[in-house]
Design a protein around this motif. Structure first.
Motif, short mmCIF file in Angstrom:
data_model
loop_
_atom_site.label_atom_id
_atom_site.label_comp_id
_atom_site.label_asym_id
_atom_site.label_seq_id
_atom_site.Cartn_x
_atom_site.Cartn_y
_atom_site.Cartn_z
N THR A 118 0.81 -1.21 0.00
CA THR A 118 0.00 0.00 0.00
C THR A 118 0.84 1.26 0.00
OG1 THR A 118 -0.16 -0.14 2.42
CG2 THR A 118 -1.97 -1.10 1.13
N THR A 119 2.16 1.16 0.14
CA THR A 119 3.02 2.35 0.12
C THR A 119 3.64 2.56 -1.25
OG1 THR A 119 5.06 1.21 0.79
CG2 THR A 119 3.57 1.95 2.55
N LEU A 120 3.30 1.74 -2.22
CA LEU A 120 3.92 1.83 -3.53
C LEU A 120 3.13 2.76 -4.45
CD1 LEU A 120 4.97 -1.86 -4.28
CD2 LEU A 120 6.40 0.02 -3.49
N ARG A 121 3.88 3.55 -5.21
CA ARG A 121 3.29 4.44 -6.20
C ARG A 121 4.00 4.24 -7.53
NH1 ARG A 121 2.98 10.56 -4.55
NH2 ARG A 121 1.29 9.69 -3.27
N MET A 122 3.24 4.19 -8.60
CA MET A 122 3.82 4.03 -9.93
C MET A 122 4.63 5.27 -10.32
SD MET A 122 3.20 1.04 -11.33
CE MET A 122 3.37 1.30 -13.11
N LYS A 123 5.69 5.02 -11.06
CA LYS A 123 6.54 6.10 -11.57
C LYS A 123 5.79 6.87 -12.66
CE LYS A 123 10.69 6.55 -14.42
NZ LYS A 123 11.76 5.76 -15.10
N PRO A 124 5.79 8.21 -12.61
CA PRO A 124 5.12 9.00 -13.66
C PRO A 124 5.69 8.66 -15.04
CG PRO A 124 5.68 10.40 -11.80
CD PRO A 124 6.35 9.07 -11.55
N GLY A 125 4.80 8.49 -15.99
CA GLY A 125 5.20 8.19 -17.36
C GLY A 125 5.43 6.73 -17.65
N ALA A 126 5.39 5.87 -16.62
CA ALA A 126 5.64 4.44 -16.82
C ALA A 126 4.48 3.79 -17.57
CB ALA A 126 5.84 3.75 -15.47
N VAL A 127 4.83 2.85 -18.45
CA VAL A 127 3.83 2.08 -19.18
C VAL A 127 4.08 0.59 -18.91
CG1 VAL A 127 2.85 1.47 -21.42
CG2 VAL A 127 3.63 3.83 -20.99
N LEU A 128 3.12 -0.04 -18.25
CA LEU A 128 3.20 -1.46 -17.92
C LEU A 128 2.10 -2.20 -18.66
CD1 LEU A 128 4.27 -3.83 -16.11
CD2 LEU A 128 2.57 -3.11 -14.41
#
Length: 201
Positions: free
Chosen positions: A5-15
């Motif tokens: 719950t402390t994780l945030r995706m990196k801006p601009g990342a495409v998964l």
């Protein structure tokens, strides 16, 4: 690894989540939605996408598919094209997580035998796909090739197609066959190790 719950995706990342039907993609995407910080993440299922037109067309394709495999894949690609501006916008202000990419079009449409090569060549089909998807580049692809139940859409040729596509893309990673809890932990660890996600604070 930080707690989920402390994780945030990196801006601009495409998964990208790709692979065979009934292989756990939807389950893992739902679990990801429930554990990642939702700030500036766009989740998109392709080809139903973000517009009413593409959702309605996707529903039609699922329930009343055309007899022609080529017609079906061209309809999928029209949905991809229609959604492309929204997908590009999503990468500008945040991260994008795709449930299926253009690989599905190739795996099920071409390798799966849905398109007659006498009607449309593989090179022409690939060129069309590439022209539509040119604005979006995947940072990482999680490939699910271990179905948990039978599905009529799956066959050995579709699986082989995915494997061939993966060989040409170093950013593709085969997800091991594990139970849903272990797979979820694998996905979260993968995001951190590949630099796609990090602590929210």
């Amino acid at each position: 690894m930080p707690h989920a719950t402390t994780l945030r995706m990196k801006p601009g990342a495409v998964l990208v989540f790709e692979g065979l039907d009934k292989a756990g993609k939807s389950t893992q995407l739902e679990r990801l939605k429930a554990t990642l910080d939702p700030t500036a993440i766009t989740y998109a299922h392709m080809p139903s996408g973000e517009s009413q037109f593409t959702r309605l067309l996707y529903g039609l394709l699922e329930n009343v598919p055309p007899a022609s495999g080529l017609a079906k894949q061209l309809a999928h690609l029209s949905c991809h094209s229609e959604n492309m501006p929204a997908l590009v916008d999503a990468t500008r202000g945040g991260s994008l997580i795709l449930d299926r990419w253009w690989w599905s079009t190739m795996a099920y449409g071409w390798f799966g035998g849905g398109i007659d090569p006498n009607v449309l060549s593989e090179s022409t089909f690939r060129d069309l796909i590439s022209s539509i998807w040119a604005p979006i580049r995947a940072d990482q692809i999680l490939l699910f090739l271990n179905p948990f139940e039978d599905d009529l859409n799956n066959n050995d040729e579709v699986a082989r197609g995915y494997q061939e596509l993966a060989l040409d893309h170093p950013c593709a990673h085969l997800v091991p066959a594990m139970d849903p809890d272990a797979t979820h932990e694998y996905v979260l660890r993968f995001l951190v190790e590949e630099g796609l996600a990090g602590p929210a604070n």
